[in-house]
Design a protein around this motif. Structure first.
Motif, PDB file in Angstrom:
ATOM      1  N   ASN A   1       0.825  -1.204   0.000  1.00 32.05           N
ATOM      2  CA  ASN A   1       0.000   0.000   0.000  1.00 32.05           C
ATOM      3  C   ASN A   1       0.866   1.264   0.000  1.00 32.05           C
ATOM      4  OD1 ASN A   1       0.625   0.799   2.678  1.00 32.05           O
ATOM      5  ND2 ASN A   1      -1.073  -0.334   3.539  1.00 32.05           N
ATOM      6  N   LYS A   2       0.243   2.387  -0.136  1.00 28.39           N
ATOM      7  CA  LYS A   2       0.939   3.659  -0.316  1.00 28.39           C
ATOM      8  C   LYS A   2       1.952   3.961   0.792  1.00 28.39           C
ATOM      9  CE  LYS A   2      -0.114   8.578  -0.921  1.00 28.39           C
ATOM     10  NZ  LYS A   2      -1.180   9.561  -0.979  1.00 28.39           N
ATOM     11  N   PHE A   3       1.576   3.714   2.034  1.00 25.54           N
ATOM     12  CA  PHE A   3       2.433   4.067   3.161  1.00 25.54           C
ATOM     13  C   PHE A   3       3.258   2.881   3.675  1.00 25.54           C
ATOM     14  CE2 PHE A   3      -1.209   6.975   3.298  1.00 25.54           C
ATOM     15  CZ  PHE A   3      -0.534   8.164   3.119  1.00 25.54           C
ATOM     16  N   GLN A   4       3.052   1.707   3.108  1.00 25.54           N
ATOM     17  CA  GLN A   4       3.723   0.469   3.505  1.00 25.54           C
ATOM     18  C   GLN A   4       3.533   0.154   4.990  1.00 25.54           C
ATOM     19  OE1 GLN A   4       7.663  -0.065   2.021  1.00 25.54           O
ATOM     20  NE2 GLN A   4       7.028   0.260  -0.076  1.00 25.54           N
ATOM     21  N   ARG A   5       2.349   0.468   5.443  1.00 23.23           N
ATOM     22  CA  ARG A   5       1.970   0.183   6.825  1.00 23.23           C
ATOM     23  C   ARG A   5       0.518  -0.274   6.832  1.00 23.23           C
ATOM     24  NH1 ARG A   5       4.469   5.751   8.989  1.00 23.23           N
ATOM     25  NH2 ARG A   5       6.602   5.040   9.230  1.00 23.23           N
ATOM     26  N   PRO A   6       0.179  -1.156   7.764  1.00 26.02           N
ATOM     27  CA  PRO A   6      -1.214  -1.604   7.828  1.00 26.02           C
ATOM     28  C   PRO A   6      -2.106  -0.565   8.498  1.00 26.02           C
ATOM     29  CG  PRO A   6       0.060  -2.670   9.539  1.00 26.02           C
ATOM     30  CD  PRO A   6       1.024  -1.860   8.717  1.00 26.02           C
ATOM     31  N   LYS A   7      -3.384  -0.738   8.327  1.00 24.64           N
ATOM     32  CA  LYS A   7      -4.372   0.078   9.016  1.00 24.64           C
ATOM     33  C   LYS A   7      -4.123  -0.064  10.527  1.00 24.64           C
ATOM     34  CE  LYS A   7      -9.079   0.721   7.766  1.00 24.64           C
ATOM     35  NZ  LYS A   7     -10.357   0.119   7.446  1.00 24.64           N
ATOM     36  N   HIS A   8      -4.237   1.007  11.253  1.00 20.65           N
ATOM     37  CA  HIS A   8      -4.060   1.034  12.711  1.00 20.65           C
ATOM     38  C   HIS A   8      -2.618   0.779  13.154  1.00 20.65           C
ATOM     39  CE1 HIS A   8      -8.379   1.197  12.830  1.00 20.65           C
ATOM     40  NE2 HIS A   8      -8.474   0.017  12.260  1.00 20.65           N
ATOM     41  N   PHE A   9      -1.649   1.008  12.254  1.00 18.99           N
ATOM     42  CA  PHE A   9      -0.242   0.795  12.602  1.00 18.99           C
ATOM     43  C   PHE A   9       0.188   1.681  13.762  1.00 18.99           C
ATOM     44  CE2 PHE A   9       0.186   4.576  10.066  1.00 18.99           C
ATOM     45  CZ  PHE A   9       1.282   5.239  10.601  1.00 18.99           C
ATOM     46  N   GLN A  10      -0.432   2.849  13.887  1.00 20.39           N
ATOM     47  CA  GLN A  10      -0.013   3.790  14.927  1.00 20.39           C
ATOM     48  C   GLN A  10      -0.214   3.202  16.324  1.00 20.39           C
ATOM     49  OE1 GLN A  10       1.600   6.722  14.158  1.00 20.39           O
ATOM     50  NE2 GLN A  10       2.062   6.664  16.342  1.00 20.39           N
ATOM     51  N   GLU A  11      -1.186   2.321  16.472  1.00 22.06           N
ATOM     52  CA  GLU A  11      -1.412   1.694  17.772  1.00 22.06           C
ATOM     53  C   GLU A  11      -0.191   0.868  18.200  1.00 22.06           C
ATOM     54  OE1 GLU A  11      -4.841  -0.695  20.232  1.00 22.06           O
ATOM     55  OE2 GLU A  11      -5.142  -0.328  18.109  1.00 22.06           O
ATOM     56  N   ILE A  12       0.466   0.231  17.246  1.00 21.15           N
ATOM     57  CA  ILE A  12       1.685  -0.530  17.539  1.00 21.15           C
ATOM     58  C   ILE A  12       2.788   0.415  18.011  1.00 21.15           C
ATOM     59  CG2 ILE A  12       3.527  -1.954  16.535  1.00 21.15           C
ATOM     60  CD1 ILE A  12       0.878  -3.483  16.820  1.00 21.15           C
ATOM     61  N   HIS A  13       2.987   1.502  17.274  1.00 16.62           N
ATOM     62  CA  HIS A  13       4.034   2.461  17.641  1.00 16.62           C
ATOM     63  C   HIS A  13       3.750   3.096  19.001  1.00 16.62           C
ATOM     64  CE1 HIS A  13       6.383   2.419  13.912  1.00 16.62           C
ATOM     65  NE2 HIS A  13       5.226   2.134  13.344  1.00 16.62           N
ATOM     66  N   ASP A  14       2.501   3.457  19.244  1.00  9.82           N
ATOM     67  CA  ASP A  14       2.132   4.055  20.534  1.00  9.82           C
ATOM     68  C   ASP A  14       2.364   3.072  21.680  1.00  9.82           C
ATOM     69  OD1 ASP A  14       1.394   6.322  19.118  1.00  9.82           O
ATOM     70  OD2 ASP A  14      -0.776   5.941  19.284  1.00  9.82           O
ATOM     71  N   MET A  15       2.014   1.816  21.467  1.00 13.51           N
ATOM     72  CA  MET A  15       2.175   0.793  22.494  1.00 13.51           C
ATOM     73  C   MET A  15       3.657   0.599  22.829  1.00 13.51           C
ATOM     74  SD  MET A  15       0.800  -3.168  22.393  1.00 13.51           S
ATOM     75  CE  MET A  15       1.693  -3.525  20.890  1.00 13.51           C
ATOM     76  N   ILE A  16       4.495   0.495  21.815  1.00  8.89           N
ATOM     77  CA  ILE A  16       5.931   0.308  22.043  1.00  8.89           C
ATOM     78  C   ILE A  16       6.528   1.533  22.727  1.00  8.89           C
ATOM     79  CG2 ILE A  16       8.176   0.067  20.893  1.00  8.89           C
ATOM     80  CD1 ILE A  16       6.707  -1.728  18.826  1.00  8.89           C
ATOM     81  N   GLU A  17       6.133   2.714  22.280  1.00  3.48           N
ATOM     82  CA  GLU A  17       6.630   3.942  22.893  1.00  3.48           C
ATOM     83  C   GLU A  17       6.221   4.048  24.357  1.00  3.48           C
ATOM     84  OE1 GLU A  17       5.798   8.635  22.291  1.00  3.48           O
ATOM     85  OE2 GLU A  17       6.331   7.515  20.475  1.00  3.48           O
ATOM     86  N   GLU A  18       4.975   3.685  24.642  1.00  2.00           N
ATOM     87  CA  GLU A  18       4.475   3.717  26.015  1.00  2.00           C
ATOM     88  C   GLU A  18       5.292   2.757  26.909  1.00  2.00           C
ATOM     89  OE1 GLU A  18       0.520   1.895  27.975  1.00  2.00           O
ATOM     90  OE2 GLU A  18       0.152   3.382  26.396  1.00  2.00           O
ATOM     91  N   ILE A  19       5.566   1.587  26.394  1.00  2.46           N
ATOM     92  CA  ILE A  19       6.361   0.618  27.158  1.00  2.46           C
ATOM     93  C   ILE A  19       7.780   1.131  27.361  1.00  2.46           C
ATOM     94  CG2 ILE A  19       7.400  -1.691  27.098  1.00  2.46           C
ATOM     95  CD1 ILE A  19       4.820  -2.601  25.589  1.00  2.46           C
ATOM     96  N   GLN A  20       8.404   1.628  26.311  1.00  2.00           N
ATOM     97  CA  GLN A  20       9.763   2.144  26.435  1.00  2.00           C
ATOM     98  C   GLN A  20       9.844   3.310  27.414  1.00  2.00           C
ATOM     99  OE1 GLN A  20      10.686   2.666  22.222  1.00  2.00           O
ATOM    100  NE2 GLN A  20      12.091   0.924  22.334  1.00  2.00           N
ATOM    101  N   ASN A  21       8.846   4.197  27.367  1.00  2.00           N
ATOM    102  CA  ASN A  21       8.831   5.336  28.298  1.00  2.00           C
ATOM    103  C   ASN A  21       8.674   4.880  29.733  1.00  2.00           C
ATOM    104  OD1 ASN A  21       9.198   7.172  26.237  1.00  2.00           O
ATOM    105  ND2 ASN A  21       7.016   7.627  26.030  1.00  2.00           N
ATOM    106  N   SER A  22       7.925   3.816  29.955  1.00  2.00           N
ATOM    107  CA  SER A  22       7.722   3.331  31.322  1.00  2.00           C
ATOM    108  C   SER A  22       8.992   2.683  31.882  1.00  2.00           C
ATOM    109  CB  SER A  22       6.557   2.336  31.385  1.00  2.00           C
ATOM    110  OG  SER A  22       6.930   1.090  30.837  1.00  2.00           O
TER     111      SER A  22
END
Length: 133
Positions: free
Chosen positions: A110-131
């Motif tokens: 697809n255009k962005f080479q990311r699946p629908k709702h990909f941001q949830e993955i990035h947010d989840m990983i960022e939240e874990i790393q920040n904690s």
């Protein structure tokens, strides 16, 4: 590393992305999850069926299959896990009988080479790393 994957387990469980098969409990599946990612060794649970032993699945991935593939790829991109055996790990532990390569192609094309709702993955990983900081 151990703490990261323990928090990741909690995050995917809280999102309803994995289902735990009975009679197993969260602690059983947590140990299995940690073993999949190399954080510990985990005992294999075998069941005899038709004179053969089969591996008992402790969990099932209920979230989007494409998001699981993207999650693993993102963990690899962030250098949290190595790329060694990534597709085999997914196919053997989470998506038995699925073609990971085809799932990956579905979002890489697809255009962005990311699946629908990909941001949830990035947010989840960022939240874990920040904690962990």
């Amino acid at each position: 590393y151990y703490k990261f994957f323990s928090l990741l387990f909690k995050a995917v469980l809280d999102r309803g992305w994995i289902t735990i098969y009975k009679p197993f409990e969260i602690k059983d599946v947590h140990g299995y999850w940690m073993g999949v990612f190399g954080c510990s060794t985990f005992p294999l649970t075998l069941m005899k069926k038709d004179e053969k032993f089969e591996l008992v699945r402790l969990l099932e991935w209920k979230g989007s299959k494409v998001l699981l593939v993207y999650l693993i790829d993102t963990l690899m991109d962030y250098k949290i896990i190595s790329s060694r055996r990534r597709d085999i790990t997914i196919e053997e532990n989470f998506l038995i009988g699925s073609s990971v390569a085809n799932l990956r192609k579905s979002f890489e094309g697809n255009k962005f080479q990311r699946p629908k709702h990909f941001q949830e993955i990035h947010d989840m990983i960022e939240e874990i790393q920040n904690s962990l900081d």
